[in-house]
Design an enzyme around this catalytic site. Structure first.
Site: not given
Ligand code: NAI
Ligand code: 15L
Length: 267
Positions: A14, A74-75, A112-113, A137, A175
Site C-alpha cells: 500500500g 515485511g509482514v 510502527s505505533n 508484529y 482511533r
C-alpha cells in the site's frame, strides 16, 4: 553527497505503491523490491528486484549498489510468530548486514505505533517512552529499532525509524482520528529522514497534525518535520459510525485491536 541509487523495499504494498511514485526523482536510479509482483520498470531510471527478505543472499544482491534504503517490506499486521520471524526479524538483520557490506549510509525504517501499542489512549508519550509492543508484529518492529541503534553505534549507519501511525487515504475509524498520517505528510517525513544530516538513530512518530495527538515529536525536532494535513475534515464522517464500548481495546489502547489478537496456533 547526493544519492546515486535509492532502494525502496515493500514496493508492491500500500505505502510502497505510493512512495514508488513519489520518491522517484530523489536519485538517478530508484530500485524497487518486493516478494510480490511489481510489474515492469516504469522508465530507464527504475530497477525492479524480486526478493524474499528471509533470503540472506537475495537481500545482499538487492542492496548491492545502493547508497540509501527506504525499508517498508515485511509482514505489516499481527501474524503468527514464525511468519514475523522470517520477513521482519531475519529480514531486518539481512538488510543491515547487507547495508554494512555495501556501504549504505542511511536507512529509513518503517517502524510502527505497535511498538508502543499498549499505552492507553489517555496517555501522551514521546520517543523516549519505554516501548510496550502489542504483539509479535510490534515486537519485530521494536527489534528493528534496536538493530538500527546497534548498527549506528557499531558501524555508523544512520537510521530514522518512523513509528507510522495509520497511513491510508483517509482515517477509517475513531482511533485513526488520532493516529492518521496522510500520504503527503508521509512523503515529507521520508524525504526529511533521508536528507537531514547527522540523524544517528532517530525515532519519530509518523502522524499528521491531528487535533488530539498521543505522540510528542520534540525528540525528533532536528528532522524539521511539520505535518500539513489533519484528520479533522473526516471527523463528522468517522463519528457517524457506531461508537465502540468504552472498554473495547480499540477505544482503550493506542495500538487498538492489535492488542487483543492471538494467541495463534495450537492453544
Ligand atoms: P503492506 O502489507 O501493504 O506492504 C508490505 C509489503 O511487504 C508487501 O508488498 C509484501 O509483499 C512485502 N513483503 C512481505 N513479506 C515479505 C518478504 N518476506 N520479503 C519481501 N517482501 C515482503 O503494508 P503497508 O501498509 O504498505 O506498510 C508498509 C510498511 O510500513 C510495513 O513495514 C508496515 O509494517 C509499516 N507500517 C505501515 C502502517 C500503515 O498505516 N500503512 C502503519 C505502521 C507501519
Ligand atoms: C500498522 O502497523 C499496520 O501496518 C497498518 O496496516 C495499520 O494497522 C496501522 O498499523 C494502524 O495501527 O492503524
Amino acid at each position: 553527497p547526493p544519492l546515486q541509487r535509492l532502494l525502496l523495499t515493500g514496493a508492491a504494498g500500500g505505502l510502497g505503491q505510493v512512495l514508488r511514485q513519489r520518491l522517484r526523482g530523489l536519485a538517478p536510479v530508484l530500485r524497487v523490491s518486493d516478494i510480490a509482483g511489481m510489474g515492469a520498470p516504469q522508465d530507464a531510471r527504475e530497477e525492479v528486484n524480486t526478493c524474499d527478505l528471509a533470503d540472506k543472499q537475495a537481500v545482499d544482491a538487492m542492496v548491492a549498489g545502493c547508497d540509501a534504503i527506504v525499508h517498508l517490506g515485511g509482514v505489516s499486521v499481527e501474524r503468527p510468530f514464525e511468519e514475523v520471524l522470517e520477513a521482519n526479524i531475519k529480514g531486518i538483520f539481512h538488510l543491515y548486514e547487507a547495508a554494512r557490506r555495501h556501504g549504505v549510509k542511511r536507512i529509513v525504517f518503517a517502524s510502527s505505533n505497535h511498538v508502543i501499542g499498549f499505552y492507553q489512549q489517555s496517555e501522551k508519550i514521546d520517543a523516549n517512552a519505554r516501548r510496550r509492543p502489542d504483539g509479535y508484529y510490534g515486537l519485530s518492529k521494536s527489534f528493528g529499532e534496536d538493530m538500527a541503534s546497534f548498527y549506528f553505534d557499531r558501524y555508523g549507519i544512520e537510521t530514522v525509524s518512523i513509528r507510522i501511525g495509520s497511513s491510508f487515504p483517509e482515517p477509517k475509524d475513531r482511533r485513526m482520528m488520532h493516529s492518521w498520517l496522510s500520504y503527503d505528510d508521509l512523503v515529507q517525513l521520508v524525504e526529511k529522514s533521508l536528507f537531514t544530516p547527522n540523524v544517528g538513530h532517530t525515532v519519530v512518530y509518523g502522524a499528521s497534525a491531528n487535533r488530539d495527538l498521543w505522540w510528542d515529536n520534540h525528540a525528533a525536532a532536528h528532522l524539521g518535520f511539520v505535518p500539513k494535513d489533519s484528520s479533522e475534515p473526516w471527523r463528522a464522517k468517522v463519528e457517524a459510525q457506531p461508537a465502540p464500548a468504552a472498554n473495547d481495546p480499540v477505544a482503550v489502547y493506542q495500538g487498538g485491536a492489535f492488542t487483543a489478537q492471538g494467541p495463534f496456533g495450537d492453544t
